[in-house]
Motif scaffolding. Structure first.
Motif, PDB file in Angstrom:
ATOM      1  N   TYR A   1       0.818  -1.372   0.092  1.00 60.02           N
ATOM      2  CA  TYR A   1       0.090   0.206  -0.025  1.00 60.02           C
ATOM      3  C   TYR A   1       0.642   1.111  -0.052  1.00 60.02           C
ATOM      4  O   TYR A   1       0.143   2.573  -0.386  1.00 60.02           O
TER       5      TYR A   1
ATOM      6  N   ASP B   1       0.875   3.823  -2.975  1.00 64.37           N
ATOM      7  CA  ASP B   1      -0.413   4.611  -2.999  1.00 64.37           C
ATOM      8  C   ASP B   1      -0.378   5.707  -2.205  1.00 64.37           C
ATOM      9  O   ASP B   1      -0.851   7.170  -2.483  1.00 64.37           O
TER      10      ASP B   1
ATOM     11  N   ARG C   1       2.191   8.286  -3.223  1.00 64.48           N
ATOM     12  CA  ARG C   1       1.770   9.215  -4.355  1.00 64.48           C
ATOM     13  C   ARG C   1       0.682  10.112  -3.970  1.00 64.48           C
ATOM     14  O   ARG C   1       0.533  11.191  -4.622  1.00 64.48           O
ATOM     15  N   SER C   2      -0.268   9.919  -2.923  1.00 66.64           N
ATOM     16  CA  SER C   2      -1.331  10.755  -2.661  1.00 66.64           C
ATOM     17  C   SER C   2      -0.718  11.997  -2.189  1.00 66.64           C
ATOM     18  O   SER C   2      -1.552  13.158  -2.039  1.00 66.64           O
TER      19      SER C   2
ATOM     20  N   THR D   1      -4.735   6.928   2.260  1.00 69.24           N
ATOM     21  CA  THR D   1      -4.409   8.147   1.217  1.00 69.24           C
ATOM     22  C   THR D   1      -5.164   9.275   1.592  1.00 69.24           C
ATOM     23  O   THR D   1      -6.317   9.403   2.107  1.00 69.24           O
TER      24      THR D   1
ATOM     25  N   GLY E   1      -8.516  -0.630  -2.537  1.00 64.94           N
ATOM     26  CA  GLY E   1      -8.602   0.638  -2.754  1.00 64.94           C
ATOM     27  C   GLY E   1     -10.017   1.181  -3.380  1.00 64.94           C
ATOM     28  O   GLY E   1     -10.129   2.436  -3.443  1.00 64.94           O
TER      29      GLY E   1
END
Length: 251
Positions: free
Chosen positions: A18, A21, A24-25, A96, A128
């Motif tokens: 995870y 992600d 990236r957020s 996220t 997700g």
């Protein structure tokens, strides 16, 4: 302490599925004055290798490692010790943020001079996929009401160190965030203020501690009795409120 800089505190443990992600957020935030401080809690998978690939791309990301598994409180505190920002935000390695999370929340804080804020958030599956369930916020909450309503999602909190001073989590394996929010509401500020916009996404995983309701309930009781030193009667009163709100929050 750099004015306007947001130090994002992320503990990680075996988060290889995870954490990309999550990072990236953060990198997609419309507010760009941030640093991401990840403390890895002695992972046995390739979590740190994944983090290092992002560090090569973005100098705002830093990685620290614990040699022994010590729990989220210790990992968060190590990141906080290295934090340079005026603002402290929290994001776990399986959750996220919405791209405008920091921009909207900091605007909210600066407009009203709030020191302690949190936002609404949405639940998502382990893969997700977003669920049709949003945890909304009250306009504000104080110590007395937070004792029986753990409505503050750690992944949504931003704190202003210029107003609050030093911040550290108590050394608890579970519910250390609840204990910190209570200490702030008891000793530093009368209220935490909610921005009722869904700006974060909480991942429901089988491995997440909060998914184990019995463990979570025992941890809340421990906070009442051993951290806040509430009487047995007052602990029972607040625990009934906590249990009701926990069920209401999920269903």
């Amino acid at each position: 302490m750099e004015n306007g800089l947001v130090s994002i505190i992320t503990p990680s443990y075996n988060s290889s599925c995870y954490i990309a992600d999550t990072i990236r957020s953060v990198r997609q935030q419309t507010y760009s004055n941030w640093e991401l401080l990840i403390t890895d809690d002695a992972s046995t998978d390739d979590t740190t290798d994944i983090v290092k690939t992002f560090i090569e791309q973005d100098h705002r990301i830093r990685l620290f490692r614990l040699e022994e598994n010590s729990g989220a409180a210790t990992a968060r505190n190590l990141s906080i010790q290295h934090a340079k920002g005026q603002f402290i935000a929290f994001l776990d390695s399986d959750d996220t943020w919405h791209p405008e999370k920091l921009e909207k929340q900091l605007s909210f804080m600066k407009k009203h001079q709030y020191a302690f804020t949190f936002t609404a958030y949405q639940l998502m599956r382990h893969d997700g996929e977003l669920l049709n369930k949003t945890i909304n916020t009250p306009e504000s909450i104080d110590y007395k009401h937070y004792l029986k309503n753990t409505i503050i999602g750690c992944l949504t909190v931003v704190l202003d160190r210029k107003q609050l001073g030093d911040i550290a989590f108590p050394n608890l394996r579970i519910r250390q965030d609840m204990a910190l929010w209570l200490s702030l509401l008891r000793d530093k500020v009368p209220n935490a203020y909610g921005l009722n916009q869904s700006l974060a996404y909480y991942r429901l995983t089988a491995e997440s501690i909060s998914a184990n309701k019995v463990k979570a309930a025992k941890a809340v009781w421990k906070v009442y009795r051993e951290v806040e030193h509430l009487s047995l009667l007052l602990s029972l009163y607040n625990f009934i409120g906590y249990a009701y709100q926990a069920v209401k929050k999920r269903f």
